[in-house]
Design an enzyme around this catalytic site. Sequence first.
Site, PDB file in Angstrom:
ATOM      1  N   LYS A 109       0.648  -1.363   0.009  1.00  7.53           N
ATOM      2  CA  LYS A 109      -0.054   0.154  -0.098  1.00  7.53           C
ATOM      3  C   LYS A 109       1.264   1.375   0.190  1.00  7.53           C
ATOM      4  O   LYS A 109       1.672   1.409   0.463  1.00  7.53           O
ATOM      5  CB  LYS A 109      -0.786   0.175   1.259  1.00  7.53           C
ATOM      6  CG  LYS A 109      -2.180   0.973   1.053  1.00  7.53           C
ATOM      7  CD  LYS A 109      -3.396  -0.143   0.323  1.00  7.53           C
ATOM      8  CE  LYS A 109      -4.226   1.160   0.116  1.00  7.53           C
ATOM      9  NZ  LYS A 109      -5.374   0.865  -0.109  1.00  7.53           N
ATOM     10  N   ASP A 149      -6.825   4.498  -4.693  1.00  5.68           N
ATOM     11  CA  ASP A 149      -7.076   4.152  -3.154  1.00  5.68           C
ATOM     12  C   ASP A 149      -8.099   5.549  -3.229  1.00  5.68           C
ATOM     13  O   ASP A 149      -8.552   6.569  -3.545  1.00  5.68           O
ATOM     14  CB  ASP A 149      -6.618   3.938  -2.443  1.00  5.68           C
ATOM     15  CG  ASP A 149      -7.198   3.669  -1.215  1.00  5.68           C
ATOM     16  OD1 ASP A 149      -8.241   2.858  -0.697  1.00  5.68           O
ATOM     17  OD2 ASP A 149      -7.279   4.379  -0.031  1.00  5.68           O
TER      18      ASP A 149
HETATM   19  P1  NDP Z   1     -13.262   8.175  -2.700  1.00  5.23           P
HETATM   20  O1  NDP Z   1     -12.329   9.185  -2.054  1.00  5.23           O
HETATM   21  O2  NDP Z   1     -13.284   7.815  -4.075  1.00  5.23           O
HETATM   22  O3  NDP Z   1     -13.891   8.107  -1.756  1.00  5.23           O
HETATM   23  C1  NDP Z   1     -13.911   8.223  -0.346  1.00  5.23           C
HETATM   24  C2  NDP Z   1     -15.311   8.422   0.254  1.00  5.23           C
HETATM   25  O4  NDP Z   1     -14.938   8.651   1.305  1.00  5.23           O
HETATM   26  C3  NDP Z   1     -15.885   9.966  -0.159  1.00  5.23           C
HETATM   27  O5  NDP Z   1     -17.091   9.674  -0.301  1.00  5.23           O
HETATM   28  C4  NDP Z   1     -15.179  11.115   1.065  1.00  5.23           C
HETATM   29  O6  NDP Z   1     -15.758  12.024   1.407  1.00  5.23           O
HETATM   30  C5  NDP Z   1     -14.838  10.060   2.598  1.00  5.23           C
HETATM   31  N1  NDP Z   1     -14.345   9.969   3.154  1.00  5.23           N
HETATM   32  C6  NDP Z   1     -12.904   9.456   3.142  1.00  5.23           C
HETATM   33  N2  NDP Z   1     -12.632  10.239   4.003  1.00  5.23           N
HETATM   34  C7  NDP Z   1     -13.565  10.628   5.225  1.00  5.23           C
HETATM   35  C8  NDP Z   1     -13.594  10.381   6.510  1.00  5.23           C
HETATM   36  N3  NDP Z   1     -12.014  10.821   7.823  1.00  5.23           N
HETATM   37  N4  NDP Z   1     -14.924  10.718   7.134  1.00  5.23           N
HETATM   38  C9  NDP Z   1     -15.634  10.889   6.952  1.00  5.23           C
HETATM   39  N5  NDP Z   1     -15.857  10.681   4.938  1.00  5.23           N
HETATM   40  C10 NDP Z   1     -14.634  10.499   4.222  1.00  5.23           C
HETATM   41  O7  NDP Z   1     -11.771   6.544  -2.504  1.00  5.23           O
HETATM   42  P2  NDP Z   1     -13.240   5.481  -2.020  1.00  5.23           P
HETATM   43  O8  NDP Z   1     -14.440   5.296  -3.076  1.00  5.23           O
HETATM   44  O9  NDP Z   1     -11.773   4.705  -3.285  1.00  5.23           O
HETATM   45  O10 NDP Z   1     -12.523   4.592  -1.024  1.00  5.23           O
HETATM   46  C11 NDP Z   1     -14.108   4.504   0.030  1.00  5.23           C
HETATM   47  C12 NDP Z   1     -12.925   3.541   1.326  1.00  5.23           C
HETATM   48  O11 NDP Z   1     -13.344   1.655   0.343  1.00  5.23           O
HETATM   49  C13 NDP Z   1     -11.985   3.333   1.521  1.00  5.23           C
HETATM   50  O12 NDP Z   1     -11.357   2.702   2.365  1.00  5.23           O
HETATM   51  C14 NDP Z   1     -10.873   2.587   0.650  1.00  5.23           C
HETATM   52  O13 NDP Z   1      -9.239   2.093   1.096  1.00  5.23           O
HETATM   53  C15 NDP Z   1     -12.126   1.710   0.452  1.00  5.23           C
HETATM   54  N6  NDP Z   1     -11.389   0.594  -1.043  1.00  5.23           N
HETATM   55  C16 NDP Z   1     -11.344   1.147  -2.681  1.00  5.23           C
HETATM   56  C17 NDP Z   1     -11.351   0.410  -2.971  1.00  5.23           C
HETATM   57  C18 NDP Z   1     -11.273   0.983  -4.299  1.00  5.23           C
HETATM   58  O14 NDP Z   1     -11.504   0.365  -5.692  1.00  5.23           O
HETATM   59  N7  NDP Z   1     -11.409   2.472  -4.642  1.00  5.23           N
HETATM   60  C19 NDP Z   1     -10.544  -1.315  -3.052  1.00  5.23           C
HETATM   61  C20 NDP Z   1     -11.376  -1.380  -1.743  1.00  5.23           C
HETATM   62  C21 NDP Z   1     -11.219  -0.924  -0.286  1.00  5.23           C
HETATM   63  P3  NDP Z   1     -14.790  13.549   0.661  1.00  5.23           P
HETATM   64  O15 NDP Z   1     -15.159  13.606  -0.530  1.00  5.23           O
HETATM   65  O16 NDP Z   1     -15.357  14.754   1.761  1.00  5.23           O
HETATM   66  O17 NDP Z   1     -14.001  13.134   1.292  1.00  5.23           O
END
Ligand code: NDP
Length: 444
Positions: free
Chosen positions: A126, A166
């Site tokens: 990572k 991510d």
């Molecule tokens: P994105 O950046 O596309 O979206 C993240 C979302 O979570 C946004 O809505 C963001 O809001 C919100 N968010 C992030 N940090 C916080 C926080 N501290 N408090 C509240 N809301 C928060 O990321 P992904 O959708 O790609 O990833 C989401 C999760 O899934 C993560 O844990 C990631 O590690 C996991 N994941 C992702 C994969 C992928 O293929 N994308 C694969 C496997 C796991 P805002 O826009 O306001 O920041």
Amino acid sequence: MGYVDEVIELVVRKNPAEPEFHQAVREVLESLRPVVDANEEVYRREALLERIVEPDRQIKFRVPWVDDSGRVQVNTGYRVQFNNAIGPYKGGLRLHPSVNLGIIKFLGFEQIFKNSLTGLPIGGGKGGSDFDPKGKSDREVLAFCTSFMTELYKYVGADMDVPAGDIGTGAREIGYMFGQFKKIRGTYEGVLTGKGLSYGGSLVRTEATGYGLLYLTEEMLKCNGIDIKGKTIVVSGSGNVAIYAIQKAHQLGATVVTASDSNGWIYDPDGIDVEVLKNIKEVRRARISEYKALRPKAEYHEGRGVWSIKCDIALPCATQNELLLEDARELVANGCKAVAEGANMPTSLDATKYLQENGVLFAPGKAANAGGVATSALEMTQNSERLNWSFEEVDAKLKQIMVNIFHNLDEAAKRYDAAGDYVVGANIAGFEKVANAMLAQGIW
Ligand code: NDP
């Protein structure tokens, strides 16, 4: 003190101020007790647990770049190459101000077992940076990504380490990094996944984590006599995982009524309109508060609160530790039957325990969100073959992988007298393959 407790204590002592890493190690090792007990003599002699909690290497570097006002900014870049017993390191790059070494290590550690669970030949790693792409111009993002890859290129490669997206790293960032890698290294290789379709990307990769989450959830429910059709679902987040989880949930006949970002959350009793959400988040990169203006029946609330809505299924898809004990209590009181983690470690340990003790089916992230990395591995295969598979072909493979993951962890849990405990099942099924590969490869 037992071997597992000794190693947990060692990790806390050797890695101070890394609470997320301690949490991840504790969660995994504690659930491995039955396997460790059964193999304690060999594992101790081979220091297997001490080796598996220590990354192969961790790289930390300076990332200087010039902002639009001409000032030099400095961020910190990370790549933790945790374990390559079963394949090249594979895992995303997180760009978020909260990123530090402990968070990258927790994610890298989890990735080892998640990647193993997919059944595909990929090791765990990572990386990322404390850079925040939010509010930056395209030129600034390009400047950051170029500088980041100018250091990272030394450590990555199609057969060595293949990063992906991510939080904060989407197609734009992957494209900029791929361009810089190619320029410096002079080779055209599948060094990153999540690439654009015109230069080696795979169909379905964008949708994969959210779709995969629903494929696994559907299978888990089915095996417990529950039909997903007609169920009410609450989702947190509105990023890549959340958006495609909502889309697939609707395709399967369920209704998702919430979504959120780091400022607030929406409740839409008619079901979230995915096209509206996509437009706000993917096209305009705006705040979720804007949803209400386009869907008058919806409510917008500041802060957190999606877990307070009555539902059958909860899918945390935002970030780590976003579903806490008090949220778990509320979900149980409201009759929630299943929780499946789209994000990495979104549920705290005490909340997980509470849900399981109260009969809620619980699918941990390392299994439930493995669809993203699985499709990344399918992208690697297509790159190696210099072929592109159709949407239907990749989607069918993804679905099969997710169904297999569920049955592997279900079977592992049953084998160790923990039927229905999918946390134990996922950790054991992921661990066994890596442990056997490590033992077979001597001391490293
Ligand atoms: P994105 O950046 O596309 O979206 C993240 C979302 O979570 C946004 O809505 C963001 O809001 C919100 N968010 C992030 N940090 C916080 C926080 N501290 N408090 C509240 N809301 C928060 O990321 P992904 O959708 O790609 O990833 C989401 C999760 O899934 C993560 O844990 C990631 O590690 C996991 N994941 C992702 C994969 C992928 O293929 N994308 C694969 C496997 C796991 P805002 O826009 O306001 O920041």
